[in-house]
Scaffold this motif. Structure first.
Motif, PDB file in Angstrom:
ATOM      1  N   ARG A 135       1.087  -1.069  -0.023  1.00 60.54           N
ATOM      2  CA  ARG A 135       0.291   0.161   0.081  1.00 60.54           C
ATOM      3  C   ARG A 135       0.674   1.785   0.189  1.00 60.54           C
ATOM      4  NH1 ARG A 135      -1.583  -4.590   0.189  1.00 60.54           N
ATOM      5  NH2 ARG A 135      -1.520  -4.863   2.223  1.00 60.54           N
ATOM      6  N   LYS A 139      -1.922   2.502  -3.405  1.00 60.64           N
ATOM      7  CA  LYS A 139      -2.402   2.513  -2.724  1.00 60.64           C
ATOM      8  C   LYS A 139      -3.568   1.174  -2.480  1.00 60.64           C
ATOM      9  CE  LYS A 139      -1.976   7.547  -1.824  1.00 60.64           C
ATOM     10  NZ  LYS A 139      -2.417   8.857  -1.547  1.00 60.64           N
ATOM     11  N   GLN A 140      -3.908   0.703  -3.703  1.00 58.57           N
ATOM     12  CA  GLN A 140      -5.080  -0.191  -3.826  1.00 58.57           C
ATOM     13  C   GLN A 140      -4.809  -1.338  -4.448  1.00 58.57           C
ATOM     14  OE1 GLN A 140      -4.402   2.545  -5.851  1.00 58.57           O
ATOM     15  NE2 GLN A 140      -6.047   4.119  -6.495  1.00 58.57           N
TER      16      GLN A 140
END
Length: 339
Positions: A135, A139-140
């Motif tokens: 992450r 981030k996803q």
């Protein structure tokens, strides 16, 4: 009918049938494959560290979510320069007498295919950050973190490999260092590259080009000098976003921002094209950037699309570069002596 009443004959026949089917379905084809396939001449054998890393790759379950097979379909272009061949897997041997190697080709792509991850993402710094906590860079990401491959130390030893992560992801006053297992696993990932075909052999073409690609190819001759048939945003997401982030702001202490970067905004695109083609490692506070353009064999049109996306995104406002400009710069770079 005595045969079905005699359990010795019945189970004996079933056992012999099982042995025969195993021989014809599994053993003989495997022997034939072994005799008729060999690694390509340009294939590089795994180093000792990569061999240890391969074992860690298997034991940590990476094979469950990642494939290592580039199928002969157009959608797999992003994973390799050509479809996979039997020779690509000829060096996968038994782990030892008792254990076969895992099915490294994989069966599911929960995560991206790793056939050429060593070319797409050769940076050791990025791979270490990604292993510690995916992450941080994506981030996803739904990939699990592997913190047990790292240690936090108040005083790193001289030979320790320090992993630069944002302050929010490490204990205050401590320094994150990679264990030997982490380094071995990254060594294996860096070794994953499609071997070049020998001589002038052309790579098999991918099948099933999309209607959009055909239309783009047909209209390519009518485009202006600054337009290309390539999608700069998509190319950026594939080759650059993992480090520099979708926002273009990079990661403090790990990867530099492109938003507002004087290199990106420079009217002369020579430096940014040179960095894409040859990489960059002149700032100690950031991880080394690999030679993305050369490693991924990006065309001048693709490089121009990436540069123009970076020069026109996140509030950046610099003039577009033309494919011809990039071609001239790339040609000069290729003529430069290797340092």
């Amino acid at each position: 009918m005595d045969f079905f009443d005699n359990h010795n004959k019945l189970f004996g026949a079933a056992f012999l049938l099982f042995i025969g089917l195993t021989a014809f379905v599994a053993v003989l084809p495997a022997i034939d494959n072994e005799q008729n396939n060999a690694p390509l001449p340009s294939a590089v054998p795994l180093s000792e560290a990569a061999i240890r890393g391969k074992a860690l790759y298997v034991s940590n379950g990476c094979v469950a979510c990642h494939t290592q097979q580039v199928r002969n379909v157009d959608m797999d272009k992003v994973w390799g320069q050509r479809p996979g061949l039997a020779a690509d897997y000829a060096s996968n041997r038994r782990t030892d007498f008792w254990r076969n190697t895992a099915t490294l080709m994989g069966t599911e792509r929960t995560g991206p295919d790793l056939t050429s991850i060593g070319s797409r993402q050769p940076s050791r710094e990025w791979n270490l950050v990604h292993l510690y906590n995916p992450r941080i860079v994506i981030k996803q990401s739904i990939m699990p973190a592997y913190p047990w491959l790292f240690e936090s130390k108040s005083e790193p030893a001289k030979d320790d490999v320090v992993v630069n992560v944002p302050d929010a992801f490490q204990r205050q006053g401590m320094t994150l260092v990679a264990t030997q297992d982490a380094l071995d696993l990254v060594a294996y990932l860096q070794s994953l590259k499609q071997a070049e075909l020998p001589g002038a052999t052309s790579a098999p073409a991918f099948l099933y080009p999309t209607k959009e690609q055909k239309a783009e190819s047909a209209s390519q001759s009518t485009q202006s000098d600054t337009e290309t048939s390539e999608n700069g945003q998509m190319l950026y997401a594939t080759h650059c976003q993992a480090c520099h982030q979708e926002s273009g702001e990079g990661l403090k202490g790990a990867f530099p921002p492109l938003k507002g970067s004087t290199v990106v905004l420079d009217k002369d695109p020579s430096l940014i094209v040179n960095i894409i083609m040859r990489g960059y490692d002149a700032r100690q506070e950031y991880g080394a950037m690999p030679a993305v353009g050369a490693n991924a064999d990006l065309s001048p049109e693709q490089i121009a699309a990436i540069v123009n996306h970076e020069r026109s995104s996140w509030g950046n406002n610099a003039p577009n570069v033309t494919v011809q400009q990039v071609e001239q710069i790339v040609q000069k770079i290729k003529e430069m002596p290797v340092q």
